[in-house]
Motif scaffolding. Structure first.
Motif, PDB file in Angstrom:
ATOM      1  N   LEU A   1       0.837  -1.152   0.109  1.00 36.76           N
ATOM      2  CA  LEU A   1      -0.026  -0.085  -0.158  1.00 36.76           C
ATOM      3  C   LEU A   1       1.023   1.305  -0.197  1.00 36.76           C
ATOM      4  O   LEU A   1       1.912   1.132   0.732  1.00 36.76           O
ATOM      5  N   SER A   2       0.556   2.210  -0.710  1.00 33.38           N
ATOM      6  CA  SER A   2       1.438   3.254  -1.063  1.00 33.38           C
ATOM      7  C   SER A   2       0.655   4.630  -0.891  1.00 33.38           C
ATOM      8  O   SER A   2      -0.357   4.844  -1.121  1.00 33.38           O
ATOM      9  N   GLY A   3       1.617   5.714  -0.419  1.00 28.14           N
ATOM     10  CA  GLY A   3       0.894   7.027  -0.331  1.00 28.14           C
ATOM     11  C   GLY A   3       2.030   8.003  -0.725  1.00 28.14           C
ATOM     12  O   GLY A   3       3.130   7.771  -1.286  1.00 28.14           O
ATOM     13  N   ALA A   4       1.636   9.203  -0.748  1.00 30.13           N
ATOM     14  CA  ALA A   4       2.362  10.371  -1.063  1.00 30.13           C
ATOM     15  C   ALA A   4       3.877  10.191  -0.644  1.00 30.13           C
ATOM     16  O   ALA A   4       4.981  10.893  -1.322  1.00 30.13           O
ATOM     17  N   GLY A   5       4.200   9.639   0.479  1.00 27.62           N
ATOM     18  CA  GLY A   5       5.723   9.821   0.742  1.00 27.62           C
ATOM     19  C   GLY A   5       6.648   8.899   0.073  1.00 27.62           C
ATOM     20  O   GLY A   5       7.623   8.971  -0.203  1.00 27.62           O
ATOM     21  N   MET A   6       5.730   8.040  -0.778  1.00 29.50           N
ATOM     22  CA  MET A   6       6.635   7.307  -1.977  1.00 29.50           C
ATOM     23  C   MET A   6       7.063   8.490  -3.108  1.00 29.50           C
ATOM     24  O   MET A   6       8.099   7.869  -3.661  1.00 29.50           O
ATOM     25  N   SER A   7       6.358   9.239  -3.410  1.00 29.68           N
ATOM     26  CA  SER A   7       6.773  10.222  -4.424  1.00 29.68           C
ATOM     27  C   SER A   7       7.462  11.472  -4.013  1.00 29.68           C
ATOM     28  O   SER A   7       7.966  12.207  -5.130  1.00 29.68           O
ATOM     29  N   THR A   8       7.559  11.566  -2.906  1.00 30.75           N
ATOM     30  CA  THR A   8       8.567  12.937  -2.494  1.00 30.75           C
ATOM     31  C   THR A   8       9.983  12.798  -3.034  1.00 30.75           C
ATOM     32  O   THR A   8      10.391  13.951  -3.462  1.00 30.75           O
ATOM     33  N   GLU A   9      10.506  11.690  -3.101  1.00 28.56           N
ATOM     34  CA  GLU A   9      11.774  11.649  -3.749  1.00 28.56           C
ATOM     35  C   GLU A   9      12.030  11.773  -5.263  1.00 28.56           C
ATOM     36  O   GLU A   9      12.866  11.571  -5.902  1.00 28.56           O
ATOM     37  N   SER A  10      10.666  11.695  -5.655  1.00 30.70           N
ATOM     38  CA  SER A  10      10.647  12.148  -7.061  1.00 30.70           C
ATOM     39  C   SER A  10      10.161  13.576  -7.266  1.00 30.70           C
ATOM     40  O   SER A  10       9.852  13.923  -8.539  1.00 30.70           O
ATOM     41  N   GLY A  11      10.088  14.356  -6.215  1.00 30.00           N
ATOM     42  CA  GLY A  11       9.839  15.902  -6.464  1.00 30.00           C
ATOM     43  C   GLY A  11       8.584  16.229  -6.364  1.00 30.00           C
ATOM     44  O   GLY A  11       8.120  17.361  -6.545  1.00 30.00           O
ATOM     45  N   ILE A  12       7.732  15.315  -6.053  1.00 30.97           N
ATOM     46  CA  ILE A  12       6.343  15.551  -5.437  1.00 30.97           C
ATOM     47  C   ILE A  12       6.061  15.713  -4.113  1.00 30.97           C
ATOM     48  O   ILE A  12       6.345  14.856  -3.455  1.00 30.97           O
ATOM     49  N   PRO A  13       5.506  16.939  -3.785  1.00 28.55           N
ATOM     50  CA  PRO A  13       5.407  17.161  -2.273  1.00 28.55           C
ATOM     51  C   PRO A  13       4.242  16.338  -1.756  1.00 28.55           C
ATOM     52  O   PRO A  13       3.282  15.687  -2.690  1.00 28.55           O
ATOM     53  N   ASP A  14       4.303  15.763  -0.526  1.00 26.44           N
ATOM     54  CA  ASP A  14       3.251  14.909   0.071  1.00 26.44           C
ATOM     55  C   ASP A  14       2.330  16.173   0.786  1.00 26.44           C
ATOM     56  O   ASP A  14       2.470  17.194   0.262  1.00 26.44           O
ATOM     57  N   PHE A  15       1.384  15.499   1.509  1.00 26.12           N
ATOM     58  CA  PHE A  15       0.418  16.420   1.956  1.00 26.12           C
ATOM     59  C   PHE A  15       0.454  17.019   3.412  1.00 26.12           C
ATOM     60  O   PHE A  15       0.392  18.052   3.796  1.00 26.12           O
ATOM     61  N   ARG A  16       1.040  15.953   4.265  1.00 25.61           N
ATOM     62  CA  ARG A  16       1.029  16.039   5.706  1.00 25.61           C
ATOM     63  C   ARG A  16       2.098  15.962   6.232  1.00 25.61           C
ATOM     64  O   ARG A  16       2.586  16.106   7.588  1.00 25.61           O
ATOM     65  N   GLY A  17       3.569  15.938   5.331  1.00 34.07           N
ATOM     66  CA  GLY A  17       4.695  15.897   6.078  1.00 34.07           C
ATOM     67  C   GLY A  17       5.114  17.310   6.293  1.00 34.07           C
ATOM     68  O   GLY A  17       4.307  18.371   6.154  1.00 34.07           O
ATOM     69  N   PRO A  18       6.358  17.584   6.654  1.00 33.45           N
ATOM     70  CA  PRO A  18       6.685  18.948   7.393  1.00 33.45           C
ATOM     71  C   PRO A  18       6.479  20.121   6.204  1.00 33.45           C
ATOM     72  O   PRO A  18       6.059  21.132   6.524  1.00 33.45           O
ATOM     73  N   SER A  19       6.853  19.314   4.908  1.00 30.09           N
ATOM     74  CA  SER A  19       6.552  20.580   3.467  1.00 30.09           C
ATOM     75  C   SER A  19       5.464  20.248   2.967  1.00 30.09           C
ATOM     76  O   SER A  19       5.407  20.345   1.618  1.00 30.09           O
ATOM     77  N   GLY A  20       4.752  19.466   3.429  1.00 23.90           N
ATOM     78  CA  GLY A  20       3.395  19.066   2.576  1.00 23.90           C
ATOM     79  C   GLY A  20       2.576  20.106   2.071  1.00 23.90           C
ATOM     80  O   GLY A  20       2.536  21.061   2.674  1.00 23.90           O
ATOM     81  N   VAL A  21       1.769  19.668   1.292  1.00 18.83           N
ATOM     82  CA  VAL A  21       0.583  20.724   0.555  1.00 18.83           C
ATOM     83  C   VAL A  21      -0.034  21.423   1.522  1.00 18.83           C
ATOM     84  O   VAL A  21      -0.468  22.438   1.653  1.00 18.83           O
ATOM     85  N   TRP A  22      -0.667  20.293   2.340  1.00 19.49           N
ATOM     86  CA  TRP A  22      -1.772  20.806   3.313  1.00 19.49           C
ATOM     87  C   TRP A  22      -1.137  21.529   4.393  1.00 19.49           C
ATOM     88  O   TRP A  22      -1.561  22.544   5.179  1.00 19.49           O
ATOM     89  N   THR A  23       0.262  20.945   4.677  1.00 21.31           N
ATOM     90  CA  THR A  23       0.757  21.805   6.016  1.00 21.31           C
ATOM     91  C   THR A  23       1.156  22.948   5.806  1.00 21.31           C
ATOM     92  O   THR A  23       1.052  23.854   6.654  1.00 21.31           O
ATOM     93  N   THR A  24       1.618  23.026   4.398  1.00 22.36           N
ATOM     94  CA  THR A  24       2.311  24.817   4.072  1.00 22.36           C
ATOM     95  C   THR A  24       0.948  25.350   3.529  1.00 22.36           C
ATOM     96  O   THR A  24       1.156  26.682   3.503  1.00 22.36           O
ATOM     97  N   ASN A  25      -0.064  24.947   3.198  1.00 24.69           N
ATOM     98  CA  ASN A  25      -1.319  25.791   2.581  1.00 24.69           C
ATOM     99  C   ASN A  25      -2.557  25.038   3.128  1.00 24.69           C
ATOM    100  O   ASN A  25      -3.333  24.564   2.357  1.00 24.69           O
TER     101      ASN A  25
END
Ligand code: APR
Length: 282
Positions: A21-45
């Motif tokens: 099972l995968s989530g946005a954390g899989m793609s942060t190393e591809s340059g795609i922000p996650d949502f709830r991590g420290p610099s996630g899309v929802w965290t920052t906005n």
């Protein structure tokens, strides 16, 4: 960490039906922000998250306006069409080629598991690279409709060539039902697996986050023999649940997962694959 990587490799080798099972954390190393991590899309906005929660309501009320807004604003996740898989995606694809990993159920809409060569992917939250008819659930490639032309000619929303229903992006918005076909097949996988590898998700969004809990509740019987040679049958958990994540999640703190390997999926998953190869080549 090394011991846990070795343990995960052995669990995978011993499994009969492992899924990931995968989530946005899989793609942060591809340059795609996650949502709830420290610099996630929802965290920052946080305002963007509030707007996202209203998105489906807006689509239902005014699909034309929803499409006009969508086509005029850039994706919060950047240009996903240009994104490339990272070593974490390729590691899962390699476990698939080895016949160990049978399916990936992903919350990600970026199509990177398939781009990495894994072909049995269930896109639980759909894909931004596809369109879907909300009536008959038929899916289309994004390029099958000239959306900009439809907007110029004031002919939005696009309509399904099969049933005439309204078409939206395949990506599933908050409050939008998970497409029935994907929901059912994902449940089947959660009921069938004996190992669940959960990669890069905060596991807070339902119904996706219910899948590990469903698997965690499953039991199976195991025969054992006492020292005096008496056979016993014990009820034991049917599924080994392993998390690979930057930090603990509710699955960790609620002891739904058996163990967490803390760190980056792009570093840990390839090390697990190397350990599988080392053990199986002995
Ligand atoms: N390696 C491992 N874990 C990582 C990495 C990484 N490289 N980068 C981030 N993480 C972790 C974060 O710490 C976080 O725990 O991955 C998790 C990502 O969680 P979220 O940002 O909440 O993403 P996700 O779980 O996929 O969100 C679920 O919420 O907004 C909706 O539809 C959206 O599908 C999404 C859903």
């Amino acid at each position: 960490m090394d011991q846990l990587i070795e343990k995960a490799a052995r669990n995978l080798i011993d499994s009969e039906y492992a899924i990931a099972l995968s989530g946005a954390g899989m793609s942060t190393e591809s340059g795609i922000p996650d949502f709830r991590g420290p610099s996630g899309v929802w965290t920052t906005n946080p305002e963007a998250e509030r707007r996202a929660y209203r998105g489906y309501e807006k689509f239902v009320e005014d699909p034309k306006g929803w499409w006009e807004e969508r086509l005029s604003s850039p994706s919060l996740l950047g240009d996903l069409e240009k994104a490339m898989p990272n070593p974490g995606h390729y590691a899962l694809a390699e476990l698939g080629q080895m016949g160990i990993l049978k399916c990936v159920i992903t919350q990600n809409v970026d199509g990177l598991h398939e781009k990495a060569g894994f072909n049995k992917v269930l896109e639980y939250h759909g894909s931004v690279l596809k369109l879907r008819c909300v009536s008959c659930a038929s899916r289309f490639g994004r390029g099958e409709f000239d959306l900009e032309k439809l907007m110029r000619e004031n002919k939005l929303p696009p309509h399904c060539p099969k049933c005439g229903g309204i078409i939206k992006s395949d990506s599933v918005a908050f409050g939008e039902p998970i497409p029935v076909d994907v929901a059912h097949r994902s449940l089947e996988e959660a009921w069938k697996c004996d190992l669940m590898l959960i990669c890069g998700t905060s596991a807070v969004v339902y119904p996706f986050a219910s899948l590990p809990r469903i698997a965690g509740e499953r039991k199976t019987e195991r025969e054992s023999k006492t020292e005096t040679g008496i056979y016993m049958v014990q009820e034991v958990p049917a599924v080994t649940i392993i998390e690979v994540n930057a930090g603990p999640t509710p699955l960790t703190t609620d002891s739904v997962s058996d163990y967490l390997i803390q760190g980056k999926t792009g570093e840990i998953l390839p090390r697990i694959v190397e350990a599988v190869k080392r053990i199986t080549s002995r």
